[in-house]
Design a protein around this motif. Structure first.
Motif, PDB file in Angstrom:
ATOM      1  N   LEU A   9       0.806  -1.225   0.000  1.00 16.10           N
ATOM      2  CA  LEU A   9       0.000   0.000   0.000  1.00 16.10           C
ATOM      3  C   LEU A   9       0.836   1.271   0.000  1.00 16.10           C
ATOM      4  O   LEU A   9       0.301   2.361  -0.154  1.00 16.10           O
ATOM      5  N   ARG A  51      -0.228   6.958   4.692  1.00 16.10           N
ATOM      6  CA  ARG A  51       0.039   7.425   3.329  1.00 16.10           C
ATOM      7  C   ARG A  51      -1.007   8.476   2.992  1.00 16.10           C
ATOM      8  O   ARG A  51      -2.203   8.233   3.105  1.00 16.10           O
ATOM      9  N   ASP A  52      -0.548   9.618   2.559  1.00 16.28           N
ATOM     10  CA  ASP A  52      -1.437  10.723   2.204  1.00 16.28           C
ATOM     11  C   ASP A  52      -2.374  10.999   3.382  1.00 16.28           C
ATOM     12  O   ASP A  52      -1.921  11.284   4.468  1.00 16.28           O
ATOM     13  N   VAL A  85     -11.080   8.754  -2.925  1.00 16.75           N
ATOM     14  CA  VAL A  85     -10.008   9.031  -3.873  1.00 16.75           C
ATOM     15  C   VAL A  85     -10.615   9.782  -5.048  1.00 16.75           C
ATOM     16  O   VAL A  85     -11.835   9.802  -5.217  1.00 16.75           O
ATOM     17  N   ASP A 112      -7.557   8.875  -9.889  1.00 17.75           N
ATOM     18  CA  ASP A 112      -6.578   8.103  -9.110  1.00 17.75           C
ATOM     19  C   ASP A 112      -7.005   6.666  -8.833  1.00 17.75           C
ATOM     20  O   ASP A 112      -6.156   5.808  -8.588  1.00 17.75           O
ATOM     21  N   LEU A 127      -4.346   3.607  -8.512  1.00 17.83           N
ATOM     22  CA  LEU A 127      -4.077   2.989  -7.212  1.00 17.83           C
ATOM     23  C   LEU A 127      -4.290   1.482  -7.258  1.00 17.83           C
ATOM     24  O   LEU A 127      -3.489   0.716  -6.715  1.00 17.83           O
ATOM     25  N   GLU A 150      -1.383  -0.028  -9.029  1.00 12.11           N
ATOM     26  CA  GLU A 150      -0.203   0.017  -8.165  1.00 12.11           C
ATOM     27  C   GLU A 150      -0.233  -1.130  -7.161  1.00 12.11           C
ATOM     28  O   GLU A 150       0.756  -1.849  -6.984  1.00 12.11           O
ATOM     29  N   LEU A 203     -11.854   1.685  -2.018  1.00  4.53           N
ATOM     30  CA  LEU A 203     -11.495   2.934  -2.667  1.00  4.53           C
ATOM     31  C   LEU A 203     -12.742   3.422  -3.372  1.00  4.53           C
ATOM     32  O   LEU A 203     -13.351   2.687  -4.151  1.00  4.53           O
TER      33      LEU A 203
END
Length: 151
Positions: free
Chosen positions: A37, A49-50, A94, A98, A102, A105, A142
């Motif tokens: 992640l 994260r963020d 999100v 994105d 994501l 990723e 998400l």
């Protein structure tokens, strides 16, 4: 007098929300949140994260690890939506742009995509959601929304 009025009119603020997550294997979960992640892990167990933050804690027993179950449907939402079809443990807003990046990723780093991105609509809003599942079965949803434009 003026200072008293300001104090009365001000409202206390909540700070950042950090979700505590009991896990079956702290080292494995820290590695997943870091390597899959992309979270920064600190010595306290925060995975950040963020704007997403969890506090990973070792469960005393495997029975203490309890991802949410599917919620009951409701007919009183402000649109025709009655609730999710799958369990949500964490909902992460999100951007529309994105969401797919994501998911790719996470997939590229070996993460489990429990539900591929799908779209739908609620009233005047279009949504796109996808589910990532961590090693203990917690679903990270998400979610992106955008207003439906008139054609």
């Amino acid at each position: 007098m003026f200072e008293q009025q300001i104090a009365v009119n001000q409202r206390a603020k909540f700070g950042q929300t950090i979700q505590v997550r009991l896990v079956s294997n702290l080292g494995r979960s820290q590695a997943y949140y870091r390597d899959v992640l992309g979270c920064k892990i600190d010595e306290w167990g925060h995975a950040e994260r963020d704007h997403m933050c969890f506090l990973l804690q070792q469960a005393v027993s495997i029975e203490d690890v309890q991802p949410n179950r599917v919620s009951q449907k409701r007919s009183d939402y402000p649109t025709e939506w009655e609730g999710p079809d799958q369990a949500w443990d964490t909902f992460i807003h999100v951007t529309w742009e994105d969401l797919d990046a994501l998911i790719e990723e996470v997939r590229g780093k070996g993460g489990r995509i429990a539900t591929e991105p799908f779209t739908g609509a609620h009233g005047n809003w279009e949504f796109k959601n996808a589910y990532i599942q961590d090693p203990d079965g917690y679903n990270l949803v998400l979610g992106a929304m955008r207003q439906i434009q008139d054609k």
